[in-house]
Motif scaffolding. Sequence first.
Motif, short mmCIF file in Angstrom:
data_model
loop_
_atom_site.label_atom_id
_atom_site.label_comp_id
_atom_site.label_asym_id
_atom_site.label_seq_id
_atom_site.Cartn_x
_atom_site.Cartn_y
_atom_site.Cartn_z
N MET A 16 -28.59 15.06 -36.27
CA MET A 16 -28.19 14.37 -37.50
C MET A 16 -26.75 14.68 -37.91
O MET A 16 -26.43 14.76 -39.09
N ASP A 17 -25.88 14.81 -36.92
CA ASP A 17 -24.46 15.00 -37.22
C ASP A 17 -23.63 14.57 -36.02
O ASP A 17 -23.37 15.35 -35.11
N VAL A 18 -23.22 13.30 -36.00
CA VAL A 18 -22.51 12.74 -34.85
C VAL A 18 -21.01 13.06 -34.94
O VAL A 18 -20.17 12.16 -35.00
N ASP A 19 -20.68 14.31 -34.94
CA ASP A 19 -19.28 14.74 -34.98
C ASP A 19 -18.73 14.75 -33.55
O ASP A 19 -18.71 15.78 -32.88
N VAL A 20 -18.29 13.57 -33.07
CA VAL A 20 -17.80 13.42 -31.70
C VAL A 20 -16.44 12.75 -31.72
O VAL A 20 -16.04 12.12 -32.71
N SER A 21 -15.72 12.84 -30.60
CA SER A 21 -14.39 12.26 -30.50
C SER A 21 -14.46 10.76 -30.24
O SER A 21 -15.50 10.22 -29.84
N PHE A 22 -13.31 10.08 -30.42
CA PHE A 22 -13.25 8.65 -30.13
C PHE A 22 -13.51 8.39 -28.65
O PHE A 22 -14.18 7.42 -28.30
N ASP A 23 -12.98 9.26 -27.77
CA ASP A 23 -13.19 9.08 -26.33
C ASP A 23 -14.67 9.10 -25.98
O ASP A 23 -15.13 8.32 -25.13
N THR A 24 -15.42 10.00 -26.61
CA THR A 24 -16.86 10.08 -26.34
C THR A 24 -17.56 8.80 -26.75
O THR A 24 -18.42 8.27 -26.02
N VAL A 25 -17.19 8.28 -27.91
CA VAL A 25 -17.80 7.03 -28.40
C VAL A 25 -17.43 5.87 -27.48
O VAL A 25 -18.30 5.09 -27.06
N PHE A 26 -16.15 5.75 -27.15
CA PHE A 26 -15.70 4.62 -26.32
C PHE A 26 -16.30 4.68 -24.93
O PHE A 26 -16.72 3.66 -24.37
N ASN A 27 -16.35 5.87 -24.34
CA ASN A 27 -16.93 6.01 -23.00
C ASN A 27 -18.42 5.68 -22.99
O ASN A 27 -18.96 5.31 -21.94
N SER A 28 -19.07 5.80 -24.12
CA SER A 28 -20.49 5.46 -24.21
C SER A 28 -20.70 3.95 -24.29
O SER A 28 -21.71 3.43 -23.84
N PHE A 29 -19.73 3.25 -24.88
CA PHE A 29 -19.82 1.80 -25.00
C PHE A 29 -19.26 1.08 -23.78
O PHE A 29 -19.85 0.11 -23.30
N SER A 30 -18.11 1.52 -23.30
CA SER A 30 -17.36 0.77 -22.29
C SER A 30 -17.97 0.88 -20.90
O SER A 30 -18.56 1.90 -20.53
N LEU A 31 -17.79 -0.20 -20.13
CA LEU A 31 -18.22 -0.20 -18.72
C LEU A 31 -17.09 0.27 -17.81
O LEU A 31 -17.35 0.77 -16.72
N ILE A 32 -15.85 0.10 -18.25
CA ILE A 32 -14.69 0.55 -17.48
C ILE A 32 -14.08 1.73 -18.25
O ILE A 32 -13.00 1.64 -18.82
N ASN A 33 -14.82 2.83 -18.29
CA ASN A 33 -14.39 3.97 -19.09
C ASN A 33 -13.56 4.95 -18.26
O ASN A 33 -13.48 4.83 -17.03
N GLY A 34 -12.96 5.92 -18.95
CA GLY A 34 -12.03 6.85 -18.33
C GLY A 34 -12.53 7.54 -17.07
O GLY A 34 -12.00 7.31 -15.98
N PRO A 35 -13.58 8.36 -17.16
CA PRO A 35 -13.96 9.17 -16.00
C PRO A 35 -14.70 8.42 -14.90
O PRO A 35 -14.73 8.88 -13.76
N ARG A 36 -15.29 7.27 -15.21
CA ARG A 36 -16.14 6.58 -14.22
C ARG A 36 -15.66 5.17 -13.88
O ARG A 36 -16.40 4.39 -13.29
N TRP A 37 -14.41 4.87 -14.19
CA TRP A 37 -13.94 3.49 -14.05
C TRP A 37 -14.00 2.96 -12.61
O TRP A 37 -14.25 1.76 -12.42
N PRO A 38 -13.79 3.79 -11.55
CA PRO A 38 -13.90 3.21 -10.19
C PRO A 38 -15.27 2.62 -9.91
O PRO A 38 -15.38 1.58 -9.24
N PHE A 39 -16.33 3.26 -10.41
CA PHE A 39 -17.68 2.73 -10.20
C PHE A 39 -17.86 1.41 -10.96
O PHE A 39 -18.54 0.50 -10.48
N GLY A 40 -17.24 1.32 -12.13
CA GLY A 40 -17.31 0.07 -12.89
C GLY A 40 -16.64 -1.07 -12.15
O GLY A 40 -17.15 -2.20 -12.12
#
Length: 272
Positions: A48-72
Amino acid sequence: MKYIANAFKYVFKNFIFIFPFALIPSYFFAAALDLQSLERIVRKVLAMDVDVSFDTVFNSFSLINGPRWPFGVVSFVCMAVFMPMLLAFIEKHMRIGSRSLKGIARRINYNFISTLVMLVVALAIYELWALVSSGLVYAAIILFGGAARTVIAILLALGMYLLLAYIFTQIWLWLPCLQITGYNFMDALNFSAQAIGQNKKKLYVSIMLPYIAGMALILAVVGACSLYHVLVPAFVFIELIYILLFLYFNVLMYAVYFDAAGEEREDLKKRF
């Protein structure tokens, strides 16, 4: 719910024939998912406390995200190759009742360009949506605190998923209209809007419910596997979910098109 039932019925009844078209794209699609970011968000939500960074949020939504983009990227290429053949099989089966794979490979030349263009459009829409959604959710994270932050972030995410389903509802029949009628892109878009007509609400529900259910199931799998610190079962389950959703949404396009255009489906007729 008629469209949902009809599409899933087709998927399960013809699974052995259409499963090969989904296996490779779904594998790389699952590999593109940032499980670490998803696991971090699931743990934060449960606390009950979603204190996370923008990168964490975006990587959860995006299909072409930072660490896994080659697989996308590989997943996108695989969909561009296998979707034209899958859609050709579905159209042939629904139109003439034949489940033969003969000649399907040659259809890639006919369906490839239209499928590729629509995949590019869909990816652009989704990534823009992911960026906006991440920004809104992160704004809630930095503006609010405690349980209120978690509740507002979840509601915003859910609302954005509902919006995404609405956006795709508007163009859902664009691809089958392109491939069946032979119209140009703008004429096919106009025709698809006319074809769906008063059935738009049913189509919206048919896109929205399975998609949100699939995403919720993925989060549940990630959360359950994180409790036992295992990764492989999570990946396998997520790939199975993606396979089912990939087949469902491709079948849904043509099932809805045939219904909206008033064309009789030969695959529904009993064969003696």
